[in-house]
Design a protein around this motif. Structure first.
Motif, PDB file in Angstrom:
ATOM      1  N   GLY A   1      -7.661  -7.833   2.412  1.00  0.00           N
ATOM      2  CA  GLY A   1      -8.785  -8.586   2.222  1.00  0.00           C
ATOM      3  C   GLY A   1      -9.040  -9.930   3.291  1.00  0.00           C
ATOM      4  O   GLY A   1      -9.835 -10.783   3.082  1.00  0.00           O
TER       5      GLY A   1
ATOM      6  N   THR B  97      -8.365  -4.029  13.937  1.00  0.00           N
ATOM      7  CA  THR B  97      -8.519  -3.090  12.896  1.00  0.00           C
ATOM      8  C   THR B  97      -7.597  -2.518  11.890  1.00  0.00           C
ATOM      9  O   THR B  97      -7.701  -1.716  11.028  1.00  0.00           O
ATOM     10  CB  THR B  97      -9.241  -1.742  13.513  1.00  0.00           C
ATOM     11  OG1 THR B  97      -8.003  -1.155  14.204  1.00  0.00           O
ATOM     12  CG2 THR B  97     -10.243  -1.965  14.308  1.00  0.00           C
TER      13      THR B  97
ATOM     14  N   GLU C 277      -2.328   1.748   4.663  1.00  0.00           N
ATOM     15  CA  GLU C 277      -2.831   0.724   5.610  1.00  0.00           C
ATOM     16  C   GLU C 277      -2.670  -0.436   5.314  1.00  0.00           C
ATOM     17  O   GLU C 277      -2.898  -0.750   4.306  1.00  0.00           O
ATOM     18  CB  GLU C 277      -3.869   1.474   6.158  1.00  0.00           C
ATOM     19  CG  GLU C 277      -5.238   0.928   5.269  1.00  0.00           C
ATOM     20  CD  GLU C 277      -6.525   1.415   6.051  1.00  0.00           C
ATOM     21  OE1 GLU C 277      -6.853   2.319   6.580  1.00  0.00           O
ATOM     22  OE2 GLU C 277      -7.539   0.482   5.591  1.00  0.00           O
TER      23      GLU C 277
ATOM     24  N   SER D 150      -4.880  -3.587   6.352  1.00  0.00           N
ATOM     25  CA  SER D 150      -6.112  -3.873   6.999  1.00  0.00           C
ATOM     26  C   SER D 150      -7.170  -4.720   6.132  1.00  0.00           C
ATOM     27  O   SER D 150      -6.614  -5.070   4.861  1.00  0.00           O
ATOM     28  CB  SER D 150      -6.943  -2.610   7.206  1.00  0.00           C
ATOM     29  OG  SER D 150      -7.450  -1.988   5.965  1.00  0.00           O
ATOM     30  N   GLN D 151      -7.993  -5.176   6.640  1.00  0.00           N
ATOM     31  CA  GLN D 151      -8.973  -5.908   5.755  1.00  0.00           C
ATOM     32  C   GLN D 151      -9.256  -5.342   4.399  1.00  0.00           C
ATOM     33  O   GLN D 151      -9.340  -6.011   3.436  1.00  0.00           O
ATOM     34  CB  GLN D 151     -10.353  -6.167   6.517  1.00  0.00           C
ATOM     35  CG  GLN D 151     -11.371  -7.211   5.758  1.00  0.00           C
ATOM     36  CD  GLN D 151     -11.753  -8.372   6.776  1.00  0.00           C
ATOM     37  OE1 GLN D 151     -11.833  -8.161   7.863  1.00  0.00           O
ATOM     38  NE2 GLN D 151     -12.468  -9.414   6.068  1.00  0.00           N
ATOM     39  N   ASN D 152      -9.486  -4.131   4.643  1.00  0.00           N
ATOM     40  CA  ASN D 152      -9.817  -3.387   3.492  1.00  0.00           C
ATOM     41  C   ASN D 152      -8.529  -3.436   2.217  1.00  0.00           C
ATOM     42  O   ASN D 152      -8.926  -3.615   1.075  1.00  0.00           O
ATOM     43  CB  ASN D 152      -9.833  -1.646   3.661  1.00  0.00           C
ATOM     44  CG  ASN D 152     -10.920  -1.230   4.282  1.00  0.00           C
ATOM     45  OD1 ASN D 152     -12.000  -2.106   4.377  1.00  0.00           O
ATOM     46  ND2 ASN D 152     -11.028  -0.028   5.138  1.00  0.00           N
ATOM     47  N   THR D 153      -7.544  -3.441   2.533  1.00  0.00           N
ATOM     48  CA  THR D 153      -6.402  -3.453   1.555  1.00  0.00           C
ATOM     49  C   THR D 153      -5.959  -5.045   1.556  1.00  0.00           C
ATOM     50  O   THR D 153      -5.468  -5.242   0.368  1.00  0.00           O
ATOM     51  CB  THR D 153      -5.049  -2.560   2.074  1.00  0.00           C
ATOM     52  OG1 THR D 153      -4.793  -3.189   3.392  1.00  0.00           O
ATOM     53  CG2 THR D 153      -5.523  -1.194   2.180  1.00  0.00           C
TER      54      THR D 153
ATOM     55  N   PRO E 201     -10.631   3.411  13.363  1.00  0.00           N
ATOM     56  CA  PRO E 201     -11.746   2.962  12.895  1.00  0.00           C
ATOM     57  C   PRO E 201     -12.378   2.007  14.076  1.00  0.00           C
ATOM     58  O   PRO E 201     -12.025   1.454  15.018  1.00  0.00           O
ATOM     59  CB  PRO E 201     -11.069   1.775  11.918  1.00  0.00           C
ATOM     60  CG  PRO E 201      -9.570   2.113  12.006  1.00  0.00           C
ATOM     61  CD  PRO E 201      -9.111   3.119  12.896  1.00  0.00           C
TER      62      PRO E 201
ATOM     63  N   LYS F 277       0.764  -7.797  -0.035  1.00  0.00           N
ATOM     64  CA  LYS F 277      -0.274  -8.100  -0.943  1.00  0.00           C
ATOM     65  C   LYS F 277      -0.074  -9.358  -1.595  1.00  0.00           C
ATOM     66  O   LYS F 277      -0.583 -10.234  -1.811  1.00  0.00           O
ATOM     67  CB  LYS F 277      -0.486  -6.852  -1.969  1.00  0.00           C
ATOM     68  CG  LYS F 277      -1.812  -7.246  -2.656  1.00  0.00           C
ATOM     69  CD  LYS F 277      -2.953  -5.929  -2.134  1.00  0.00           C
ATOM     70  CE  LYS F 277      -4.217  -6.356  -2.814  1.00  0.00           C
ATOM     71  NZ  LYS F 277      -4.776  -7.862  -2.434  1.00  0.00           N
TER      72      LYS F 277
END
Lengths: 312, 312, 312, 312
Positions: free
Chosen positions: A223, A202, A216, A218-221, A59, A168
């Motif tokens: 936040g 990333t 993964e 990451s910021q996607n998962t 990415p 998480k």
């Protein structure tokens, strides 16, 4: 599709350029080299757009590889110099994403009982954490102290729980603003084993380099921004064989003994070829150097020290 | 208020009865002894109402203490016998709360780098987990297989995060129906060190026995039943001294050498007295037997085996 | 006969003086105190004749005890300071017996698998040895380099061989001029656990402090001077109880609550009394502090560094 | 001269036969295969005269290789079966040299701190020794008990002393009639790593397989028979590459793509060729499988159990 079998953006860039027979970086990839001293070098790979992403299958973001020479026989002073370089690069990366006092969670992936996979948990044991002190003994600390916490969540094989599922909840409950993840990686070349660190902002896909990809981080998962510190500690037998074959053919060609078949082989992806040969024989072992215990100890000192000076 | 300095309900009952000079259990406390063989005995303490709760400062519920004699020199066969007893008691306790196939999370508290505190993480490494297989390879397992996951969350001192904060998120995300928590405890008597297991379905307050209480792990805080498996691995110097003094006075009295002061001392809480003397001298060390490495190994085998047969 | 249950000459001197109610040293014993800084103190006991020998049951020679305060929380700098003190004292002791370049054999007694007994083998792993380099790569070293070798012979319980039988052959075959032996000792007081080092040039009786004496390692048995570095790592339950009782009686007397029995008890050897009470109950455990893993690590750093700068 | 780079007689025989393009064993070499079950196979190589000695560069004597399949996932039952095979072969070899009650010394070579080299010391920790009991507690044992002692002498790099110098003195002082030596070896093939045991009654040259030969331990040097138990735990990168290349060429030839150069390469000693290419690049690493920690644990169980039933 290229078959990289390496987590290092730098190695992927090299493999991509070689496979496509190009010398200069394509658009979307920017690279830069820096030599700190005769033991330490830095390579920066920046993936700037989707074209770059597709080329090396990583990415967009910053990938910094720090290489150490002869880590096995490094002195205490050389370990401290190396840690200083890690601190400088890590600090710069952190400052791109959060402010000085915003809380950080350090995550050490891996399995303490598997030597080449034990780096993450070992680093966590030496990270200077402050979160509990800020909470229970605030007067004991300088009032500008950053909140640092750390966790070593184990691996799917011993917990039965995806790392993402564990992290998480911790991120939700403890509210850090940035996560630093330490993970042992697979490298394409045995020379890099426990001798390189890749910093990337990333995130990370745990286990990706050994063909065992997990969800993964990451910021996607999660936040929040995720800085990954990846350290190659294992290499596939096929990668060793492919590199050896490359050197062999080169030497054969130098001696003028070559022929059409070898010339053609030289252009090909020998790794894939050899992997194809080894896999049905159950021969494509993942290996680590004989001296892995000591390499892990030294790398642990560099990374723990590097993090402690970068975050506090 | 009594100063118990022990996590074992059985020891608290004894201390309470002694302090109040009573022989039979008060209302609200029911006890029962069972002898399995000449090496293994079981004591059951049931706290049935608030009066019992207040007396021994332990919440209502079942407390089962399994004692092993001479664990240090136990044979493989004796370890397996001990594990069988653990399995039987644990299974019965689990069945009071959930059905056969409902998912369980096993939690190993403690610090792998501190030998007397390393039992929890070591057990986790040997628990047979199924959750990831049920998810990714369901065909590899019998269809009645219970979902078992496991985690070793570390300690506040190395993570900066309360164990409850870590577990809360994991329970929310992975939805087990029951938690089994393994924790190293403080005992009042050195004989019990790594020779007893207390099973309780009332949860646990990590660190309680060493005066360093953390947030409780229980149905109140996690929302599902919590079975605690507590294993004494350390004892205070003051407890050793108090027990020794008791034996000494008893002998002096037998020899007719006693006097009013000693007679009076015999009735008193010598532990509190000695603790008061030792503490300002910074002499109230927490200690563990010289053979703790081996005791932990054997106890780990018993508990891991005991759990594996109880949950699967 | 006094029952010392300690390997430290300093503690024996104190116990002897106390038992015989004397304040000044008897003829044959000379003592001296030195304070290095607020963390480190040195006590020197010299046994100069047979009278001194009989009094404290230690052979004539020099006994140097170095005490460290708060080793558990010592910084890297404090560890280095402590090592420097060890180097200075050890070097002086070595120079009393051999010349600068005469070969030295360093022996680490103990069992790597038993944490409180693992100090010797762990130190050996960090001693800078030169013997093999002088033999196989002489040009790699300065020509004045002293020949240093090291061995960790294991314990009778795992080898079946007396340490003396192992060392005798090695000394005969490799011909060192002096032996330095590192051994874990029993102390009479828990405060000294992994916080003191006794240097003595009179050799050592392995296991003496825990009532399990082996053949002595000394000039008498090995034919060359033996410097012993003894580090207390365990203490008997009876010693803890005796010390606690002393503090308790003192406090009771201060409060004017005493009586003839206690006054008399205060004069007596409480350790023997308590030992007598505990032993038939199989309650006289040998214990070690909960933090023993970390204490051993720090002490290992001090001793290995102390030796490396003293011998090379 | 052949360049075997393996300590296994079986692999040397194979390499010799291949290099000289012969199918049947030469005079002086006798071989035999036995299949125990679908997991365990035995190969026996007997070197009967000087011609055999010269061919495979191994002294006259018996070489028994036991191969285990899938040791990594072996069950407790399979470990016990494997140990039983070791016991049977080892017992037979012992009985060729000494009587039932004659004393045996077990020697575990290697370095406990280097995982792939830690097998010897780990086995020693689990060998049932009797020598000290026969000496100090003879009544505790059956009167036919064999005297067994054990030692883990360390490695030249940490002791500065040749293993032979250490063992010579111990043998002289304790007078065993036979020595069993356990050593980690280099193999030519990664499949054998921690999956094979070679028993030989011809002694051992420590470090031979990794090009770092020490003085041999054998009847010549120790004066009594020496049974070596060698376990491959490492392999050279060049060996991996050579094997891979062999498989690759074979496949290429099958696909009819071959040519004169490859046909010729197929006949050659690819290992030497590749080693020549890798060495100047400092690329000829010695590696071990990622799972080495677990493989060593399982092999330790097999060997310790195998020895304990063979000698007692």
């Amino acid at each position: 599709m290229d078959n990289f079998r390496t987590d290092l953006a730098l190695e992927r860039r090299d493999l991509y350029n070689k496979a496509h027979n190009i010398e200069k970086d394509i658009e979307g990839i920017e690279t830069e080299e820096e030599k700190i001293d005769d033991k330490i070098g830095i390579s920066r790979v920046k993936v700037t757009n989707e074209k770059g992403e597709q080329a090396i299958e990583k990415p967009q973001g910053n990938y910094i590889t720090i290489d150490f020479k002869n880590l096995k026989i490094a002195t205490v002073q050389e370990i401290e110099n190396a840690a200083e370089v890690v601190t400088k690069e890590l600090k710069a990366l952190i400052e791109k994403h959060i402010n000085l006092q915003e809380p950080i969670l350090v995550v050490g992936l891996g399995n303490i009982y598997v030597t080449p996979d034990s780096l993450g948990p070992k680093v966590i044991n030496e990270v200077d954490i402050t979160r509990h002190l800020l909470k229970y003994l605030p007067d004991a600390l300088d009032k500008n102290t950053r909140e640092v916490s750390a966790i070593s969540p184990g691996v799917l094989g011993t917990t039965g729980i995806e790392t993402l599922e564990i992290l998480k909840g911790i991120v939700d409950n403890t509210k850090p603003k940035l996560v630093i993840v330490i993970d042992a990686l697979a490298s394409r070349s045995i020379e890099r084993i426990s001798s390189s660190i890749q910093l990337a902002d990333t995130g990370i896909v745990p286990g990706a380099g050994v063909g065992n990809a997990r969800k993964e981080l990451s910021q996607n998962t999660l936040g929040i921004p995720v800085i990954a510190m990846g350290i190659p500690t294992v290499v596939e037998a096929a990668a060793i064989a492919a590199d050896s074959l490359t050197l062999l053919i080169k030497k054969v060609q130098e001696q003028g003994e070559s022929n059409q078949f070898l010339n053609q082989l030289q252009e090909e992806d020998k790794y894939s070829l050899i992997k194809e040969v080894l896999t049905p024989e159950e021969y494509n072992f993942i290996v680590t150097p004989k001296e892995i215990d000591e390499l892990i100890e030294k790398m642990k000192d560099i990374i723990a020290r590097g993090i402690n000076f970068a975050v506090n």
